[in-house]
Design an enzyme around this catalytic site. Structure first.
Site, mmCIF file in Angstrom:
data_model
loop_
_atom_site.group_PDB
_atom_site.id
_atom_site.type_symbol
_atom_site.label_atom_id
_atom_site.label_comp_id
_atom_site.label_asym_id
_atom_site.label_seq_id
_atom_site.Cartn_x
_atom_site.Cartn_y
_atom_site.Cartn_z
ATOM 1 N N LYS A 52 -22.248 -20.485 0.343
ATOM 2 C CA LYS A 52 -20.951 -20.198 0.972
ATOM 3 C C LYS A 52 -20.244 -21.510 1.312
ATOM 4 C CE LYS A 52 -22.568 -15.723 2.656
ATOM 5 N NZ LYS A 52 -23.078 -14.883 3.736
ATOM 6 N N GLN A 96 -24.795 -15.210 9.866
ATOM 7 C CA GLN A 96 -25.659 -14.821 8.753
ATOM 8 C C GLN A 96 -26.762 -13.895 9.252
ATOM 9 O OE1 GLN A 96 -25.028 -15.520 5.532
ATOM 10 N NE2 GLN A 96 -26.818 -14.381 4.863
ATOM 11 N N ASP A 119 -16.382 -11.080 8.056
ATOM 12 C CA ASP A 119 -17.420 -10.216 7.489
ATOM 13 C C ASP A 119 -17.059 -8.736 7.642
ATOM 14 O OD1 ASP A 119 -19.671 -11.088 6.110
ATOM 15 O OD2 ASP A 119 -20.642 -11.860 7.923
HETATM 16 N N1 GUN Z 1 -26.853 -11.049 5.020
HETATM 17 C C1 GUN Z 1 -26.893 -10.399 3.839
HETATM 18 N N2 GUN Z 1 -25.641 -10.116 3.415
HETATM 19 C C2 GUN Z 1 -24.803 -10.604 4.351
HETATM 20 C C3 GUN Z 1 -23.373 -10.611 4.476
HETATM 21 O O1 GUN Z 1 -22.617 -10.106 3.646
HETATM 22 N N3 GUN Z 1 -22.900 -11.209 5.590
HETATM 23 C C4 GUN Z 1 -23.709 -11.756 6.525
HETATM 24 N N4 GUN Z 1 -23.136 -12.318 7.598
HETATM 25 N N5 GUN Z 1 -25.022 -11.755 6.449
HETATM 26 C C5 GUN Z 1 -25.564 -11.184 5.358
#
Ligand code: GUN
Length: 285
Positions: A52, A96, A119
């Site tokens: 990311k 995350q 998110d």
């Molecule tokens: N963990 C697995 N997929 C995601 C996601 O799309 N966003 C976040 N913040 N954590 C994750």
């Protein structure tokens, strides 16, 4: 059978986001900013966060990663989130997941300011999505919708079977499909006879992390398959939830995994962060 190439589409989206980020900078001097919170040492999470961050660098989004120790307290992490809510250089906040056991995930996600919730996990944005209003939509299901649009796969009136009912993927996926006038079923771990449901599907969307969950006998001819799962086999290979080699023979379209939905998730994070920055720039005027 045609592959739904998420890698190619995500590159196209990155070009557009790069241009829009530059335009925003030229217009008001604002650089979109993303703060990522990573708690603990989970290697998969660290890899995703790194991907990311690199994607932000490629498109000109400023990003900062807050690396927090595994044993951080709820109070301490809540203070970090509150600081980011009040930081005008930060447009988007991403925590995350998964989080360590001592952290109350719901409380933390609810603390993120809804206008920085890139998110789309805050109940404010979840409510807007289910009501069909504009807001922040979780990146993975949003990426799936973009991929379907790119290949002119119209979901209106189609039987869509979503396998997996998580807050991150399955539920928002079902809401997006429903908002686009699909007929939607959600199957999950307690579903009695999964095959009975998937056999009836025009589009199967699966994201549960079980290798080879969907086999060729479970789908009809010309089905569209969206594989959202990612697992690692014993010999270290990344695979999805679908027995690709055999199921792909029956499909009209199928996503590869990796290279399908994964890159789209990251592209949507960039696009959500840009959207947040544009809204925040407008509000500061
Ligand atoms: N963990 C697995 N997929 C995601 C996601 O799309 N966003 C976040 N913040 N954590 C994750």
């Amino acid at each position: 059978m045609q592959l739904l190439d998420g890698r190619a589409l995500s590159k196209k989206i990155e070009i557009q986001v790069t241009a829009d980020v530059k335009m925003l900078k030229d217009k008001c001097g604002c650089t979109p900013g993303l703060a990522v919170v990573l708690i603990g040492q989970d290697p998969a999470s660290a890899t995703y966060v790194n991907m990311k961050k690199k994607a932000c660098d490629r498109v000109g989004i400023y990003s900062i990663t807050h690396d927090m120790p595994e044993n951080i307290s709820q109070d301490a992490i809540e203070k970090v989130i509150q600081n980011m809510n009040n930081d005008s250089t930060i447009d988007g906040i991403l925590i995350q997941l998964p989080l360590p056991k001592q952290i109350d995930e719901r409380r933390l996600l609810d603390l993120v300011a809804p206008n920085k919730d890139v998110d789309g996990f805050h109940p404010f944005n979840v409510g807007r999505l289910t009501t069909g209003l504009d807001g922040f939509v979780p990146c993975t299901p949003l990426g799936v919708m973009k991929l379907l649009e790119e290949y002119n796969i119209d979901v209106k009136g189609k039987n869509c079977v979503v396998v997996g009912a998580s807050n991150i993927v399955g539920k928002p996926m079902a809401s997006l499909l429903l908002n686009a006038n699909a007929t939607v079923e959600i199957c999950h771990i307690f579903t009695d006879d999964l095959k009975k449901h998937t056999l009836n599907a025009d589009i199967v969307l699966v994201g549960v992390g079980v290798i080879n969950l969907i086999t060729e006998d479970m789908v009809k001819d010309d089905v569209v398959i969206i594989d959202i799962g990612v697992s690692r086999t014993k010999d270290g290979k990344l695979v999805g939830d679908v027995d690709f080699a055999n199921v792909s023979k029956k499909c009209s379209y199928i996503t590869p995994s990796p290279g399908g939905v994964g890159p789209m998730t990251i592209a949507m994070l960039l696009s959500n962060t840009l959207k947040a920055a544009k809204i925040n720039a407008q509000e500061r005027k």
